[in-house]
Structures are given as C-alpha cells and as structure tokens.
Design an enzyme around this catalytic site. Sequence first.
Site, PDB file in Angstrom:
ATOM      1  CG  HIS A  62      -0.370   1.451  -9.046  1.00 49.04           C
ATOM      2  ND1 HIS A  62      -1.353   2.316  -8.623  1.00 49.04           N
ATOM      3  CD2 HIS A  62       0.574   2.237  -9.623  1.00 49.04           C
ATOM      4  CE1 HIS A  62      -1.013   3.560  -8.919  1.00 49.04           C
ATOM      5  NE2 HIS A  62       0.164   3.532  -9.522  1.00 49.04           N
ATOM      6  NE  ARG A 237     -16.722  19.565  13.243  1.00 56.13           N
ATOM      7  CZ  ARG A 237     -16.167  19.486  14.455  1.00 56.13           C
ATOM      8  NH1 ARG A 237     -16.716  18.723  15.383  1.00 56.13           N
ATOM      9  NH2 ARG A 237     -15.089  20.166  14.741  1.00 56.13           N
ATOM     10  CG  ASP A 258       7.062   3.365   0.432  1.00 53.01           C
ATOM     11  OD1 ASP A 258       6.228   3.733   1.289  1.00 53.01           O
ATOM     12  OD2 ASP A 258       7.426   4.093  -0.510  1.00 53.01           O
ATOM     13  CG  ASP A 284       2.778   4.313  -7.404  1.00 51.53           C
ATOM     14  OD1 ASP A 284       2.878   4.299  -8.655  1.00 51.53           O
ATOM     15  OD2 ASP A 284       2.366   5.302  -6.784  1.00 51.53           O
TER      16      ASP A 284
HETATM   17 ZN   LIG Z   1       1.339   5.125  -9.856  1.00 51.29          ZN
END
Ligand SMILES: [Zn+2]
Length: 388
Positions: A62, A237, A258, A284
């Site tokens: 990613h 819940r 991170d 990311d």
């Molecule tokens: Zn992303």
Amino acid sequence: MKTAFTARRLYTPVDEIPNPLLLVEDGRISEIFSRSAKDAPGNTPLVDFGDAVLAPGFVDIHMHGGAGLDLMRAMPSELPRLGKFLTTHGVTGYFATTVAAPLDATCAALGRLADAIEAAAKESPTDSAQARPLGIHLEGPFLSHKRRGVHPPECLVSPTIEVFERLWQAARGHVRMLTIAPEIPGALEVIAEAARRNVCVSIGHSDADMPTAHSAVQAGARHATHTFNAMRPLDHREPGILAEVLGNDHLSADIIVDGIHLDPAVVKLFLRAKGHDRAVLITDAISATGMPDGRYQLGPIEVDVKDGKCTSNGSLAGSVLTMDRAVRNVTKFSEWTLRDAVQAATLNPARAAGLPAHGVLAPGAEADFTVLSPSGEVLETIVRGRGF
Ligand SMILES: [Zn+2]
C-alpha cells in the site's frame, strides 16, 4: 554468475540462521545454509556484511509514491527514481496504489502503471538495484462515503462488475489488490469476481457492521486495509467491521505504524490480535516521503505535510512513513523482536498478496534482500542479486 553473501545472521524470516551463506545465481537464491555446517564454495566471490542481518526485501502493498513522485501521475520512465529511493529503505517490491479520482484519469494512470510493471518485469538482473512495482492496488473507487478519509466524494463509485472490468482492462490484468467497503450495494458481487481473478480483496474505508464484514469474507475477502483508520470504530455492543477484522483468523490485516495513525498501545493490541503470521505493515506513503515539508499531490488531492504529518482539510492523508521505520517502530511499540517485525514487512504481505517468490529467503525465491544493522537500520539492499 554466482555470488555468495554472508553476515552475522539471516532471517528467512520465519527462522533465524546464524553465520549464513546465501548463494545467488542469475538473480535467484540457489542455496542457503549455515557456515557452521559447511563452508563457501571456493571459486565463488564472497560478499561479507560483518555483524549485519540478511532479511528478505520489504514488500509494501500500500504505497502511493515517494521521492516527489505521485503514482497517479508519474510517467513509467520516472519510476526507477522511486525504485532507487525505496531500496534505501529496504523495499524491493511494492504495489502501486491508486486513490479515488475521475474514472478516465484513473484508467490513464492504470495504463501507465501497467507499462511500468511490465518494463520492470523484463529488466535484466544486471541493472542497478531498484524496488520493482509488482502489481496495482486499487484503493477506491468503491469506498464508503462515511469512511472515505480524503478520497474525494465525487470520485466514489458504486461497485459494479462493469466498472471493475473497465479498471481491470485499463490495468491489463495487473490489479493484485482491491480495497472495498463491503456494505455498499453491489460490493459482494465485485468481491466475489475480484477474488475469482486472484485479486487480494481487502475490506476497508468501511462503515460495515460485523455480519456484513463476515459476508465479505465468505464472498472472498481475505485482508483488511489500514485497520482502525477509515473504519467504523469498535464498540462493545456494536462491534462492527473491526471485530471481524481482529477476530477472524482467515483474514490478514495491515496497519500504519508511524506513531501518528495509531497510538502505540493500539498497535500492540493489533499485533496481539492478528499474531505473527497475519499482521502486515504498510506505509500508505505519498509523494512527500523523503522530501521536505510542504504541499504535495496525492492523485487529485492536495496534501499539506508538516512535521511528518500529512493532512488535507484536517483529515490524515497518507503518510511519509518508510518501511524500515515501520519495522523499527514495531520493535519499539511492542515486545516483538526485529525478526517478528521483519516478517510483518516481508512474508506476511507477500502471502496476503499472493507473491510466493517474494518476502522470503529460500532456494528458488528472487534474490531480493536487505542488509540490516542489529537495530534495524538499512545498510544495503540487493535486488535480483545486484546492488552491493
Ligand atoms: Zn492509501
């Protein structure tokens, strides 16, 4: 050509081999053994990395860019620059990851990325070490409006086989991963179709309740995208998607370690829930990674980067995290050893994404490895046996 590499220890990553000898022939690993068992073949050049650790190259499933390059816009000829930057952080393979954008722009980007993936696969192993794009991760456009993060709302699309097919064709079949919110009407059908094509379907950017998340797994989903971030929060819940992601052993899941996206205590809980074989590290990372603070593009999104934090209109917008730092952070935030953390950056993502020749040091695998100091700093990275 045959080369032998040695160091203090080697992580396969499941096992640790002391005084290893790693033999590489024509870009692939031919043999691995401990020098206490037998010695290096006499006529083979030996590269000695002293008290370092040999580990599989990191696999980042990613990643949106780095070194100033945004993968939604980059030209195929620019990707080697990103590849060289990534090797300085131990990465040898990655999935070029899209963001939600107008469909025409997305299809154009997918065509460019397909070119880059095909070029990287053809490159001769004598070239200098560069991390290679191994496939495409579609993050969007099938995301929840409620949990879209910074993905532009006007670019989110209802999941249909037709749209998926259009993206698949534009990417010439190089889509290897799909992040999708399972609760959107039409999602389960697309999940089943993508899984049939061996795409790693990952649930995320989702407000799903637990039964819907479970239906996604039954339809073929096998992973979860940046767990906790852009997901309905866990409620005692109303457990929701997170209870399925953390509790279902058929799912692997990834996190952004991170220190910004998740509190270290939550990282620790996650690692305990998913365990050594199903926890996956991702970055990311966006184009700003390895660059000074300022304003950067993430596809159609403008991102402000200040003190290592990426935001767009107040929401987190990717990261400037590198895989080596993610690995070191895991050892700081939890009791996990360097070897455990390396497994979450190598074998686990490669398994989740269906890349059997990556993320592992074993005979027959690609000779993609990184040389780490005992504290996890990257000293060298070798791709297909080259780069030392
Ligand atoms: Zn992303």
